[in-house]
Design an enzyme around this catalytic site. Structure first.
Site, mmCIF file in Angstrom:
data_model
loop_
_atom_site.group_PDB
_atom_site.id
_atom_site.type_symbol
_atom_site.label_atom_id
_atom_site.label_comp_id
_atom_site.label_asym_id
_atom_site.label_seq_id
_atom_site.Cartn_x
_atom_site.Cartn_y
_atom_site.Cartn_z
ATOM 1 N N SER A 160 0.836 -1.216 0.000
ATOM 2 C CA SER A 160 0.000 0.000 0.000
ATOM 3 C C SER A 160 0.864 1.256 0.000
ATOM 4 O O SER A 160 0.597 2.219 -0.725
ATOM 5 C CB SER A 160 -0.899 0.012 1.237
ATOM 6 O OG SER A 160 -1.820 -1.038 1.182
ATOM 7 N N SER B 115 -13.477 0.806 2.773
ATOM 8 C CA SER B 115 -12.439 0.555 1.769
ATOM 9 C C SER B 115 -11.471 1.718 1.690
ATOM 10 O O SER B 115 -11.853 2.837 1.338
ATOM 11 C CB SER B 115 -13.082 0.316 0.395
ATOM 12 O OG SER B 115 -12.086 0.411 -0.614
ATOM 13 N N ASP C 76 -6.657 -8.182 4.572
ATOM 14 C CA ASP C 76 -5.867 -9.054 3.691
ATOM 15 C C ASP C 76 -5.332 -10.291 4.416
ATOM 16 O O ASP C 76 -4.684 -11.137 3.793
ATOM 17 C CB ASP C 76 -4.688 -8.277 3.097
ATOM 18 C CG ASP C 76 -5.158 -7.198 2.127
ATOM 19 O OD1 ASP C 76 -6.234 -7.364 1.524
ATOM 20 O OD2 ASP C 76 -4.458 -6.179 1.986
ATOM 21 N N ARG D 151 -2.340 -14.291 -2.061
ATOM 22 C CA ARG D 151 -2.459 -14.619 -0.632
ATOM 23 C C ARG D 151 -3.058 -16.012 -0.401
ATOM 24 O O ARG D 151 -2.769 -16.654 0.605
ATOM 25 C CB ARG D 151 -3.245 -13.542 0.099
ATOM 26 C CG ARG D 151 -2.593 -12.161 -0.013
ATOM 27 C CD ARG D 151 -3.057 -11.219 1.064
ATOM 28 N NE ARG D 151 -3.022 -9.842 0.631
ATOM 29 C CZ ARG D 151 -1.937 -9.077 0.550
ATOM 30 N NH1 ARG D 151 -0.758 -9.574 0.882
ATOM 31 N NH2 ARG D 151 -2.014 -7.831 0.141
HETATM 32 C C1 S3P Z 1 -5.539 -1.463 0.005
HETATM 33 C C2 S3P Z 1 -6.778 -1.539 0.566
HETATM 34 C C3 S3P Z 1 -7.497 -2.802 0.770
HETATM 35 C C4 S3P Z 1 -6.590 -4.019 0.648
HETATM 36 C C5 S3P Z 1 -5.663 -3.921 -0.518
HETATM 37 C C6 S3P Z 1 -4.798 -2.669 -0.422
HETATM 38 C C7 S3P Z 1 -4.921 -0.145 -0.173
HETATM 39 O O1 S3P Z 1 -8.527 -2.904 -0.199
HETATM 40 O O2 S3P Z 1 -7.368 -5.201 0.541
HETATM 41 O O3 S3P Z 1 -4.820 -5.058 -0.566
HETATM 42 O O4 S3P Z 1 -3.706 -0.073 -0.451
HETATM 43 O O5 S3P Z 1 -5.626 0.873 -0.032
HETATM 44 P P1 S3P Z 1 -9.979 -2.223 0.067
HETATM 45 O O6 S3P Z 1 -9.751 -0.790 0.235
HETATM 46 O O7 S3P Z 1 -10.774 -2.518 -1.167
HETATM 47 O O8 S3P Z 1 -10.506 -2.921 1.280
#
Ligand code: S3P
Length: 456
Positions: A37, A182, A336, A411
């Protein structure tokens, strides 16, 4: 043809078929790659700054390289100086150029959703696509708010990729209440807000990962977070700032550290330390849950690095784990990590129940279905509901002896390889090359700790 990754940046490929079997204890220290991220955001925000940004510890997985390729295709200069060491010369907020070809973001939901927020503020049309997994995932969740702000989309049926986006330099700031917890949607709206004159707010009921907020501030943007009377948080960005380059040291990824850590918990006499792991509280729900299950896992040496808390994760095997109920409210902080937690649950005594995890159905795969299918094949009783999963643990080593397909999901691949280190009979994973999207070097790191994972 679509934009591609320079060959010197591609990781050494993980074999597609791997077999994990129980062996000796896992012992030693290791360092997993940079946080996914944070890595995406570092490249994107540097591309919106004016001048040179130095990034160290960047994750060189396929997802992040897809972001780099897309930003290059729109005019940012991005150079790799050495392992994890990158330099970006940005174009300024609103300064990207129209790409001459389709932007193919591969497997990466974060790339496509965050880039959509940026593209919303640019006066050109771009076409976005991805692999079969990404083309199945819902994009309506970003299309809706970005359309409210003035961007126009043409998407495949059901609001899916491929899609074109036509942005505008006259985006309208909005107040947007997140309909799903999200961080990707929150970030898309905040990034569009960065390109809109005035203030754009996102209201979130449950805290999701806050790397966008932290890093935008690091680059000089004005971002405020206020607690509302109803318990929600209002995150507001002031549009049209000049972002200043600011060096970034990417901490290592807790979502990747989770795999060797859980492996250590499941193999008796193991003791591993994973160094320099991002310990942001919006990401650490797994570790709290494992402690509730009775696991010997702890953070040591907590400190702040580059605006983010980091620490060493120390995990030891041998303690019997017990099943727990994981509340829905914890899901955003471990969204995750359910695949690997499911493997710990399979070895625990009693039943573990995941509540409120419908979002897992729209990740890189339908993770509830993939976990349920794989665990059942390994001899574990599982009950799958629309938004829940109940796992009846074996109270020790599960039978195993199955072949599990990763379903284009890194994963799922890593989780079942971790399980295979603890089962009575080996577990084979097909489609394991998906691991390279987030964790190049997974097999080598696990082997270095003593795990028996090999081409199978
Ligand atoms: C992420 C947010 C999550 C996560 C993804 C990375 C991010 O998704 O599952 O692996 O970097 O903002 P969601 O925002 O759809 O939950």
């Amino acid at each position: 043809m679509s934009v591609s990754v320079a060959s010197d940046e591609a990781s050494s490929a993980t074999p597609d078929r791997l077999l994990a079997r129980a062996g000796g204890a896992l012992r030693g220290r290791g360092r997993v790659p940079g946080d996914k991220s944070v890595s995406h955001r570092a490249l994107m925000f540097a591309a919106l700054a004016v001048g040179e940004t130095a990034i160290e510890g960047l994750l060189e997985g396929e997802d992040v390289l897809a972001t780099a390729a897309a930003l290059r295709a729109m005019g940012a200069t991005i150079e790799r100086r050495g392992a994890g060491s990158w330099r970006v010369w940005g174009c300024g907020v609103g300064g990207l150029a129209a790409p001459s070809d389709v932007l193919d973001l591969g497997n990466s939901g974060t790339s496509v959703r965050l880039l959509a927020g940026i593209l919303a503020g640019h006066n050109f049309t771009a076409m976005l696509t991805g692999d079969a997994s990404l083309r199945r995932r819902p994009m309506g969740r970003v299309i809706d708010p970005l359309t409210q702000m003035g961007a126009r989309f043409q998407a495949a049926e059901g609001g899916r990729l491929p899609a074109t986006i036509t942005g505008t330099t006259e985006l309208v700031p909005i107040d947007y209440r997140l309909p799903v917890a999200s961080a990707q949607v929150k970030s898309a709206v905040l990034l569009a807000g960065l390109h809109a004159a005035g203030r754009t707010s996102v209201i979130e009921a449950a805290p999701t990962r806050d790397h966008t907020e932290r890093m935008l501030r690091h680059f000089g943007a004005e971002v405020t977070v206020t607690a509302e009377a109803d318990g929600t948080a209002r995150i507001t960005v002031t549009g049209e700032p000049e972002l200043r380059p600011a060096p970034i040291a990417v901490p290592t990824d807790p979502s990747s550290a989770a795999f060797p850590a859980v492996a250590a918990l499941l193999v008796p006499s193991s003791a591993v330390t994973i160094e320099g792991v991002l310990a942001n509280p919006t990401r650490t729900g797994l570790f709290a849950t494992l402690q509730e299950m009775g696991a010997d896992i702890a953070w040591t040496g907590l400190r702040t690095e580059g605006g983010e808390p980091t620490g060493n994760l120390v995990a030891a095997g041998g303690l019997a784990l017990r099943g727990v109920e994981v509340p829905a409210s914890r899901a955003p902080s471990m969204i995750d990590e359910y695949p690997v937690l499911a493997m710990a649950a399979a070895c625990a005594s009693g039943t573990t129940i995941f509540h409120g995890v419908g979002e897992l159905r729209v990740k890189e795969s339908d993770r509830l279905a993939a976990i349920a299918r794989g665990l059942a094949a390994c001899g574990i009783a599982v009950e799958e509901g629309p938004e829940t999963l109940a796992i009846h643990g074996a109270g020790g080593p599960p039978p195993g002896g199955a072949t599990v397909d990763a379903a284009l999901d890194h994963r799922i691949a890593m989780a079942f390889l971790v399980l295979g280190l603890a089962t009575k009979r080996p577990v084979t994973v097909t489609g394991a090359s998906a691991i390279d999207t987030s964790f190049p070097g997974f097999v080598a790191l696990m082997a270095g700790l003593g795990a028996d994972i090999a081409v199978g």
